[in-house]
Design a protein around this motif. Structure first.
Motif, PDB file in Angstrom:
ATOM      1  N   VAL A   2      -5.181 -74.370  92.443  1.00  0.00           N
ATOM      2  CA  VAL A   2      -5.259 -72.905  92.011  1.00  0.00           C
ATOM      3  C   VAL A   2      -5.446 -72.801  90.640  1.00  0.00           C
ATOM      4  O   VAL A   2      -5.030 -73.983  89.506  1.00  0.00           O
ATOM      5  CB  VAL A   2      -4.286 -72.526  92.122  1.00  0.00           C
ATOM      6  CG1 VAL A   2      -2.628 -73.925  91.385  1.00  0.00           C
ATOM      7  CG2 VAL A   2      -3.587 -71.005  91.934  1.00  0.00           C
ATOM      8  N   GLN A   3      -5.992 -71.787  89.532  1.00  0.00           N
ATOM      9  CA  GLN A   3      -5.952 -71.664  88.729  1.00  0.00           C
ATOM     10  C   GLN A   3      -5.167 -70.399  88.102  1.00  0.00           C
ATOM     11  O   GLN A   3      -4.857 -69.934  88.569  1.00  0.00           O
ATOM     12  CB  GLN A   3      -7.308 -71.149  87.895  1.00  0.00           C
ATOM     13  CG  GLN A   3      -8.489 -72.368  88.188  1.00  0.00           C
ATOM     14  CD  GLN A   3      -9.093 -71.925  89.386  1.00  0.00           C
ATOM     15  OE1 GLN A   3      -9.119 -71.830  90.440  1.00  0.00           O
ATOM     16  NE2 GLN A   3      -9.496 -73.867  89.933  1.00  0.00           N
ATOM     17  N   ALA A  23      -1.022 -64.933  85.781  1.00  0.00           N
ATOM     18  CA  ALA A  23      -2.071 -64.263  87.182  1.00  0.00           C
ATOM     19  C   ALA A  23      -3.301 -65.738  87.829  1.00  0.00           C
ATOM     20  O   ALA A  23      -3.820 -66.631  87.676  1.00  0.00           O
ATOM     21  CB  ALA A  23      -3.511 -63.695  87.050  1.00  0.00           C
ATOM     22  N   SER A  25      -5.498 -67.749  90.839  1.00  0.00           N
ATOM     23  CA  SER A  25      -6.910 -67.726  91.216  1.00  0.00           C
ATOM     24  C   SER A  25      -7.067 -69.283  92.509  1.00  0.00           C
ATOM     25  O   SER A  25      -6.902 -69.759  91.908  1.00  0.00           O
ATOM     26  CB  SER A  25      -7.865 -67.522  90.638  1.00  0.00           C
ATOM     27  OG  SER A  25      -8.305 -68.263  89.708  1.00  0.00           O
ATOM     28  N   GLY A  26      -7.694 -68.626  92.778  1.00  0.00           N
ATOM     29  CA  GLY A  26      -8.475 -70.399  94.099  1.00  0.00           C
ATOM     30  C   GLY A  26      -7.048 -70.242  94.847  1.00  0.00           C
ATOM     31  O   GLY A  26      -8.154 -70.500  96.199  1.00  0.00           O
ATOM     32  N   ARG A  27      -6.247 -70.322  95.137  1.00  0.00           N
ATOM     33  CA  ARG A  27      -4.876 -70.204  96.043  1.00  0.00           C
ATOM     34  C   ARG A  27      -4.540 -69.121  95.848  1.00  0.00           C
ATOM     35  O   ARG A  27      -4.181 -68.218  94.765  1.00  0.00           O
ATOM     36  CB  ARG A  27      -4.831 -72.102  95.536  1.00  0.00           C
ATOM     37  CG  ARG A  27      -5.435 -72.689  96.405  1.00  0.00           C
ATOM     38  CD  ARG A  27      -5.805 -73.746  97.561  1.00  0.00           C
ATOM     39  NE  ARG A  27      -6.455 -74.962  97.880  1.00  0.00           N
ATOM     40  CZ  ARG A  27      -7.344 -74.999  97.882  1.00  0.00           C
ATOM     41  NH1 ARG A  27      -8.374 -73.446  97.662  1.00  0.00           N
ATOM     42  NH2 ARG A  27      -8.030 -75.826  97.852  1.00  0.00           N
ATOM     43  N   THR A  28      -3.587 -69.363  97.298  1.00  0.00           N
ATOM     44  CA  THR A  28      -2.245 -68.199  97.235  1.00  0.00           C
ATOM     45  C   THR A  28      -0.933 -68.590  96.336  1.00  0.00           C
ATOM     46  O   THR A  28      -0.690 -70.241  97.110  1.00  0.00           O
ATOM     47  CB  THR A  28      -2.042 -67.739  98.494  1.00  0.00           C
ATOM     48  OG1 THR A  28      -3.219 -67.320  99.496  1.00  0.00           O
ATOM     49  CG2 THR A  28      -1.410 -66.921  98.992  1.00  0.00           C
ATOM     50  N   LYS A  76      -0.084 -59.631  94.189  1.00  0.00           N
ATOM     51  CA  LYS A  76      -1.036 -59.148  93.415  1.00  0.00           C
ATOM     52  C   LYS A  76      -1.356 -60.796  93.181  1.00  0.00           C
ATOM     53  O   LYS A  76      -2.089 -61.134  91.536  1.00  0.00           O
ATOM     54  CB  LYS A  76      -0.520 -59.014  91.955  1.00  0.00           C
ATOM     55  CG  LYS A  76      -0.078 -57.239  92.002  1.00  0.00           C
ATOM     56  CD  LYS A  76       0.455 -56.181  91.113  1.00  0.00           C
ATOM     57  CE  LYS A  76       0.539 -55.170  90.935  1.00  0.00           C
ATOM     58  NZ  LYS A  76       1.425 -54.395  90.479  1.00  0.00           N
ATOM     59  N   ASN A  77      -0.574 -61.732  93.909  1.00  0.00           N
ATOM     60  CA  ASN A  77      -1.257 -63.334  93.214  1.00  0.00           C
ATOM     61  C   ASN A  77      -0.419 -63.277  91.862  1.00  0.00           C
ATOM     62  O   ASN A  77      -1.235 -64.195  91.144  1.00  0.00           O
ATOM     63  CB  ASN A  77      -2.407 -64.018  93.393  1.00  0.00           C
ATOM     64  CG  ASN A  77      -2.735 -65.240  94.350  1.00  0.00           C
ATOM     65  OD1 ASN A  77      -1.482 -65.378  94.946  1.00  0.00           O
ATOM     66  ND2 ASN A  77      -3.178 -65.207  94.229  1.00  0.00           N
ATOM     67  N   THR A  78       0.659 -63.090  91.794  1.00  0.00           N
ATOM     68  CA  THR A  78       1.030 -63.094  89.831  1.00  0.00           C
ATOM     69  C   THR A  78       2.106 -63.421  90.001  1.00  0.00           C
ATOM     70  O   THR A  78       3.527 -62.864  90.430  1.00  0.00           O
ATOM     71  CB  THR A  78       0.432 -61.601  89.076  1.00  0.00           C
ATOM     72  OG1 THR A  78      -0.096 -61.577  89.575  1.00  0.00           O
ATOM     73  CG2 THR A  78       0.839 -61.830  88.018  1.00  0.00           C
TER      74      THR A  78
END
Length: 129
Positions: A2-3, A23, A25-28, A76-78
């Protein structure tokens, strides 16, 4: 992997509020226990807040308890850190971090910096008195 990218830092007067975002990205993000850390001028990085994978279990450093709130928006994966009643001593670079906690309970989170696998680049928060 994950990033993580933090945002929302800035300059605020004492007593004010900020909301930091992290935020992913790359993974949940819901697959990770998450934490917020900070490093003030001339200080070591310290744990601020943590939440378990299912967000049932959260914890805070005594210095921010009652003023800061960690939360997560899976849609929002945040990850967020709401910071209220800011003080000059809250001035620091703030980092979010993800802990795979692969073999742990969904209510697990840790305050141990070394347990976190992925880190953002940090965002500066400056509180003027």
């Amino acid at each position: 992997q994950v990033q993580l990218v933090e945002s929302g830092g800035g300059l605020v007067q004492a007593g004010g509020s900020l909301r930091l975002s992290c935020a992913a990205s790359g993974r949940t993000l819901s697959n990770y226990a998450m934490g917020w850390f900070r490093q003030g001028p001339g200080k070591e990085r310290e744990f601020i807040a943590g939440t378990s994978r299912n967000d049932v279990n959260t914890g805070y450093a005594d210095s921010v308890k009652g003023r800061f709130t960690i939360s997560r928006d899976n849609a929002k994966n945040t990850l967020y850190l709401q910071m209220n009643s800011l003080k000059a001593e809250d001035t620091a670079v703030y980092y979010c971090a993800a802990d795979r906690a692969r073999h742990s309970s969904p209510v697990y989170y840790t305050r141990q910096e070394s347990s976190y696998d992925y880190w953002g680049q940090g965002t500066q928060v400056t509180v003027s008195s």
